[in-house]
Design a protein around this motif. Structure first.
Motif, mmCIF file in Angstrom:
data_model
loop_
_atom_site.group_PDB
_atom_site.id
_atom_site.type_symbol
_atom_site.label_atom_id
_atom_site.label_comp_id
_atom_site.label_asym_id
_atom_site.label_seq_id
_atom_site.Cartn_x
_atom_site.Cartn_y
_atom_site.Cartn_z
ATOM 1 N N THR A 1 -13.591 -3.784 -3.974
ATOM 2 C CA THR A 1 -12.651 -4.130 -5.027
ATOM 3 C C THR A 1 -11.364 -4.687 -4.437
ATOM 4 O O THR A 1 -10.816 -5.681 -4.938
ATOM 5 C CB THR A 1 -12.345 -2.901 -5.897
ATOM 6 N N GLY A 2 -10.878 -4.087 -3.370
ATOM 7 C CA GLY A 2 -9.686 -4.588 -2.699
ATOM 8 C C GLY A 2 -9.882 -5.988 -2.155
ATOM 9 O O GLY A 2 -8.996 -6.841 -2.277
ATOM 10 N N VAL B 1 0.835 -1.193 0.000
ATOM 11 C CA VAL B 1 0.000 0.000 0.000
ATOM 12 C C VAL B 1 0.873 1.249 0.000
ATOM 13 O O VAL B 1 0.635 2.197 -0.766
ATOM 14 C CB VAL B 1 -0.967 0.004 1.210
#
Length: 64
Positions: free
Chosen positions: A51-52, A11
């Protein structure tokens, strides 16, 4: 614990790349977010979250 560190590192890598490669784009994105209503920002956040989760599921399904 290693998976958590890996996830946080990835991330941070992606976020850092965005700021290094396109800082003016980040400013425009923030301006657009300011103009959006709170409910629209919440919906956008929920879509990104889902979505993640799908990406994570796919990674494990493929065989990470």
């Amino acid at each position: 614990m290693a998976w958590v560190l890996l996830a946080l590192g990835l991330v941070m890598l992606v976020e850092g790349l965005a700021y290094v490669l396109a800082p003016s784009l980040i400013e425009r994105v923030l301006e657009v977010l300011r103009t959006m209503s709170e409910s629209a920002r919440r919906l956008f956040g929920a879509l990104v979250l889902v979505t993640g989760l799908i990406f994570i599921w796919l990674a494990f399904f493929i065989g990470l």
